[in-house]
Structure formats: C-alpha cells, structure tokens
Design a protein around this motif. Structure first.
Motif, PDB file in Angstrom:
ATOM      1  N   SER A  55     -69.498  14.808  32.323  1.00  0.00           N
ATOM      2  CA  SER A  55     -70.662  15.580  31.904  1.00  0.00           C
ATOM      3  C   SER A  55     -70.284  16.622  30.856  1.00  0.00           C
ATOM      4  O   SER A  55     -71.018  16.833  29.884  1.00  0.00           O
ATOM      5  N   ARG A  56     -69.125  17.239  31.016  1.00  0.00           N
ATOM      6  CA  ARG A  56     -68.670  18.203  30.006  1.00  0.00           C
ATOM      7  C   ARG A  56     -68.305  17.498  28.708  1.00  0.00           C
ATOM      8  O   ARG A  56     -68.546  18.027  27.619  1.00  0.00           O
ATOM      9  N   ASP A  57     -67.707  16.303  28.810  1.00  0.00           N
ATOM     10  CA  ASP A  57     -67.407  15.539  27.593  1.00  0.00           C
ATOM     11  C   ASP A  57     -68.674  15.172  26.831  1.00  0.00           C
ATOM     12  O   ASP A  57     -68.661  15.073  25.602  1.00  0.00           O
ATOM     13  N   ARG A 127     -66.490   8.134  25.659  1.00  0.00           N
ATOM     14  CA  ARG A 127     -65.383   7.248  26.030  1.00  0.00           C
ATOM     15  C   ARG A 127     -65.514   5.881  25.356  1.00  0.00           C
ATOM     16  O   ARG A 127     -64.529   5.310  24.896  1.00  0.00           O
ATOM     17  N   LYS A 128     -66.742   5.371  25.277  1.00  0.00           N
ATOM     18  CA  LYS A 128     -66.939   4.108  24.589  1.00  0.00           C
ATOM     19  C   LYS A 128     -66.623   4.252  23.109  1.00  0.00           C
ATOM     20  O   LYS A 128     -66.037   3.362  22.491  1.00  0.00           O
ATOM     21  N   PHE A 129     -66.994   5.390  22.545  1.00  0.00           N
ATOM     22  CA  PHE A 129     -66.704   5.661  21.132  1.00  0.00           C
ATOM     23  C   PHE A 129     -65.197   5.702  20.902  1.00  0.00           C
ATOM     24  O   PHE A 129     -64.688   5.158  19.909  1.00  0.00           O
ATOM     25  N   GLN A 130     -64.451   6.322  21.821  1.00  0.00           N
ATOM     26  CA  GLN A 130     -63.001   6.393  21.685  1.00  0.00           C
ATOM     27  C   GLN A 130     -62.351   5.030  21.860  1.00  0.00           C
ATOM     28  O   GLN A 130     -61.375   4.705  21.164  1.00  0.00           O
ATOM     29  N   MET A 132     -63.692   2.144  21.071  1.00  0.00           N
ATOM     30  CA  MET A 132     -63.939   1.411  19.832  1.00  0.00           C
ATOM     31  C   MET A 132     -62.988   1.875  18.730  1.00  0.00           C
ATOM     32  O   MET A 132     -62.526   1.076  17.911  1.00  0.00           O
ATOM     33  N   GLU A 133     -62.677   3.160  18.734  1.00  0.00           N
ATOM     34  CA  GLU A 133     -61.774   3.692  17.707  1.00  0.00           C
ATOM     35  C   GLU A 133     -60.349   3.190  17.931  1.00  0.00           C
ATOM     36  O   GLU A 133     -59.635   2.896  16.968  1.00  0.00           O
ATOM     37  N   ARG A 134     -59.934   3.060  19.198  1.00  0.00           N
ATOM     38  CA  ARG A 134     -58.550   2.674  19.495  1.00  0.00           C
ATOM     39  C   ARG A 134     -58.258   1.207  19.245  1.00  0.00           C
ATOM     40  O   ARG A 134     -57.097   0.798  19.288  1.00  0.00           O
ATOM     41  N   ARG A 135     -59.290   0.406  19.000  1.00  0.00           N
ATOM     42  CA  ARG A 135     -59.024  -1.018  18.749  1.00  0.00           C
ATOM     43  C   ARG A 135     -58.437  -1.242  17.356  1.00  0.00           C
ATOM     44  O   ARG A 135     -57.960  -2.334  17.055  1.00  0.00           O
ATOM     45  N   TYR A 136     -58.456  -0.210  16.507  1.00  0.00           N
ATOM     46  CA  TYR A 136     -57.885  -0.330  15.170  1.00  0.00           C
ATOM     47  C   TYR A 136     -56.383  -0.043  15.206  1.00  0.00           C
ATOM     48  O   TYR A 136     -55.899   0.659  16.098  1.00  0.00           O
ATOM     49  N   PRO A 137     -55.628  -0.554  14.230  1.00  0.00           N
ATOM     50  CA  PRO A 137     -54.205  -0.188  14.132  1.00  0.00           C
ATOM     51  C   PRO A 137     -54.042   1.302  13.849  1.00  0.00           C
ATOM     52  O   PRO A 137     -54.981   1.997  13.479  1.00  0.00           O
ATOM     53  N   LYS A 138     -52.809   1.777  14.026  1.00  0.00           N
ATOM     54  CA  LYS A 138     -52.537   3.208  13.902  1.00  0.00           C
ATOM     55  C   LYS A 138     -52.923   3.732  12.521  1.00  0.00           C
ATOM     56  O   LYS A 138     -53.501   4.821  12.400  1.00  0.00           O
ATOM     57  N   GLN A 141     -56.622   4.071  12.296  1.00  0.00           N
ATOM     58  CA  GLN A 141     -57.086   5.183  13.127  1.00  0.00           C
ATOM     59  C   GLN A 141     -56.948   6.507  12.396  1.00  0.00           C
ATOM     60  O   GLN A 141     -57.826   7.373  12.493  1.00  0.00           O
ATOM     61  N   ASP A 142     -55.835   6.677  11.653  1.00  0.00           N
ATOM     62  CA  ASP A 142     -55.669   7.909  10.881  1.00  0.00           C
ATOM     63  C   ASP A 142     -56.758   8.031   9.816  1.00  0.00           C
ATOM     64  O   ASP A 142     -57.316   9.117   9.602  1.00  0.00           O
ATOM     65  N   LEU A 143     -57.089   6.919   9.148  1.00  0.00           N
ATOM     66  CA  LEU A 143     -58.172   6.942   8.169  1.00  0.00           C
ATOM     67  C   LEU A 143     -59.506   7.231   8.848  1.00  0.00           C
ATOM     68  O   LEU A 143     -60.328   7.996   8.322  1.00  0.00           O
ATOM     69  N   TYR A 144     -59.711   6.650  10.026  1.00  0.00           N
ATOM     70  CA  TYR A 144     -60.947   6.872  10.789  1.00  0.00           C
ATOM     71  C   TYR A 144     -61.118   8.359  11.091  1.00  0.00           C
ATOM     72  O   TYR A 144     -62.205   8.924  10.942  1.00  0.00           O
ATOM     73  N   GLU A 145     -60.015   8.988  11.499  1.00  0.00           N
ATOM     74  CA  GLU A 145     -60.070  10.418  11.822  1.00  0.00           C
ATOM     75  C   GLU A 145     -60.373  11.246  10.575  1.00  0.00           C
ATOM     76  O   GLU A 145     -61.129  12.219  10.630  1.00  0.00           O
TER      77      GLU A 145
END
Length: 336
Positions: A55-57, A127-130, A132-138, A141-145
């Motif tokens: 709930s806080r997240d 959590r679902k958003f995270q 989906m983000e983690r399915r990309y290579p490292k 992920q840096d570009l995504y951020e």
C-alpha cells in the motif's frame, strides 16, 4: 404498483416484444458465430491492506475509488475555506477572490495531469512495472532509467516503442558481435559454431580452475588452512554455499561480512553485487564508482586486463582482483 403493471404488460407479457428480443438475440449469435472475440481480463490493480508495504509502494492508492488517500498538493483547498462571496464586496476584493479560485483550479488541473500520467503508464502496479523493466538486459535497463523522465512527454506507447527499439538494437549488436567472433575464428557454419561454443565454455572452466589453484598456493604452508580451502571448494562445486570460512595463514580471524543496511547506493545493487560488497567489505557507493570506471575503460579499449584495472582503482590489489573477476564472470566487462 403502476410502474410494475406497466413493465409486466409491455415488456414481460407482451408476445410481440418477447419474439423481437429472441430474433435479435439469434441474429446476434449468428453474426458472431464465426468471428468470436477473445476475452481479455482487465488490468485491475492489486488491493493491499491499509498501511501495508504494498500500500505504501502504491502511494496509498485505493482501487475501489480510483483515488489516493493523500492527494498531490493535499492542502490546496485550505486557501478556499475562508473565502465567501457576498454582494457588498468591492470590485478589487471580488477580483482577488476570483484570482484565488483560478489558482485553485490550476492546482486541480495539475492533480489530474499527474493522475493521468500514472494511469496511462501503469505506474500504480509498481511491482508489475518493475518486473517488466527487469526483463531487459542490463544496458537497456540503464537507458530505461535515464529516459524515464521523458516518458510523460512522448506518451506511453511512443515511450515503449522507443525502449523496445533500443532493446532490439542491443540484441542485434550482440548477435553481430557473436557472428564476427565466429568469422574471426574461421567458422563458416552454425554446426561448427555449436562446437566452438562448447569448447570455449570448457576453456573458461579450465581457466577458472587454474585461477582457483593459484589461490590455494597462499595456504600451502598451512595444512589446516589448505584442508579448509579444499572443503570450501568442494561445497562450491556441489552447488552448496561454502560452509567453512577461510582462515588466513597469519593466524588472525577474518573480518565479518559488511552490513549494508542503510548504506547509500545499496538499493542500486543486485543480490550478487550485494554479496560481493559484503564479502570484500566495500561500501556500495565506492563499488558503483569502481564499476563505472572499469566499464568506461573497457568500452574504450574493447577489453580490460587486470593490470589496467589495478591502475584505475587505487585500493587493495586483492579487492581489485575480486571486483575484476566478478565483473568478468557476470559479463559486465570482457578480458583483453
């Protein structure tokens, strides 16, 4: 009672109306018999209990109301609570009150704009958003951020297309690099490539064993320390966590693992990096700086040697070697 009689007479007991409904239903079923539309369930956000971690997240989001417990600019209404429009207000006072109301409307628009960004990009289900983000290579992920701050400008669909296109570019570049490696090795068909990959993996394992053999040389004068090292390596080879801590030949007790709780930068590390920082006793901030320096140098040179890493990182050589070996093993850098 009159409404009930009217409904029963004209809709329930009316044979003409009932037959019309039946014909419409049969016509609709016949029309969709061959073209069934698959059912897709709605992406309903989770409904955590109040004051839980999830709930806080979700920033106190309430799915049943599609609203938040605490709004953005939560005290915007306080500026209006004492305003009262009366007939004997002067023109200046009336204009001032209207200006306050206009300011309040602009703050409401900003609330709605932020909610629209959250809804359009699916940021409620964090959590679902995270995931989906983690399915990309490292690298992606840096570009995504980095590009996340521009997502609200281009829109969710265009932003996802941009990230996906860069992920595809990364995959193509990696595949081209792999094919170039085959060509350099003189391989012209994929059957030989499979054999090459198998032999390459075997060579890496043998090189790792030779590296481990060089580690045991420092314990060769102490039989008990050597036995501990051998038992530790046997546990590692069998897939177990090492149960025997290594003792140094100087007789001193080894330092306990570093506690990373509360240290800045810990949230940016994955589990393996956290374990490395704990064992090497390296704070996350320093590790991230060393990692960035080694990655930049590797990208410039096309590879990196241990001697170059030690020249870049002015710390204990054993810690540098462990960081270097870890980055090689995890695929962050390549050996020159």
């Amino acid at each position: 009672e009159e409404c009930e009689k009217h409904y029963m007479k004209h809709f329930i007991n009316n044979p003409l109306f009932a037959s019309t409904l039946l014909n419409l239903k049969q016509a609709e079923e016949a029309k969709t018999a061959d073209t069934a539309i698959p059912f897709h369930s709605a992406d309903d956000p989770p409904r955590p209990t109040f004051d839980s971690l999830l709930s806080r997240d979700m920033a106190g989001y309430m799915p049943a109301r599609a609203d938040f417990i605490e709004e953005f600019d939560n005290y915007a209404e306080w500026d209006l609570r004492d305003i009262d429009f009366v007939e004997d207000d002067s023109d200046i006072l009336h204009a001032l009150k209207m200006a306050v109301v206009d300011i309040y409307h602009s703050r409401l628009k900003e609330r709605q704009r932020r909610k629209k960004i959250i809804r359009d990009h699916g940021l409620i289900n964090l959590r679902k958003f995270q995931l989906m983000e983690r399915r990309y290579p490292k690298e992606v992920q840096d570009l995504y951020e980095t590009m996340r701050r521009f997502a609200r400008i281009v829109g969710p669909v265009e932003h996802d297309k941009f990230i996906e296109s860069h992920a595809l570019e990364f995959e193509l570049r990696r595949e081209i690099k792999r094919l170039q490696e085959y060509r350099t090795a003189g391989i012209t068909n994929f059957c030989s490539a499979r054999t090459y990959d198998h032999l390459k993996k075997t060579r890496e394992e043998e090189r790792l064993k030779r590296t481990m053999l060089s580690e045991v040389l420092q314990y060769i004068q102490d039989s008990s320390a050597c036995q501990q090292w051998l038992r530790r390596q046997a546990d590692i080879d069998s897939g177990l966590s090492p149960s025997v801590p290594m003792a140094s030949n100087s007789g001193r007790r080894s330092a306990p693992p570093l506690n990373l709780t509360g240290l800045p930068g810990t949230e940016k590390l994955n589990e393996k990096e956290k374990e490395l920082c704990q064992m090497v006793r390296l704070v996350p901030g320093a590790y991230l700086e060393y990692k960035s320096a080694l990655l930049n140098e590797c990208n410039k040179q096309g590879g990196l040697r241990l001697a170059q890493a030690r020249a870049l990182i002015k710390i204990d050589v054993n810690k540098t070697r462990k960081i270097y070996d870890f980055l090689i093993r995890e695929g962050y850098i390549t050996k020159a």
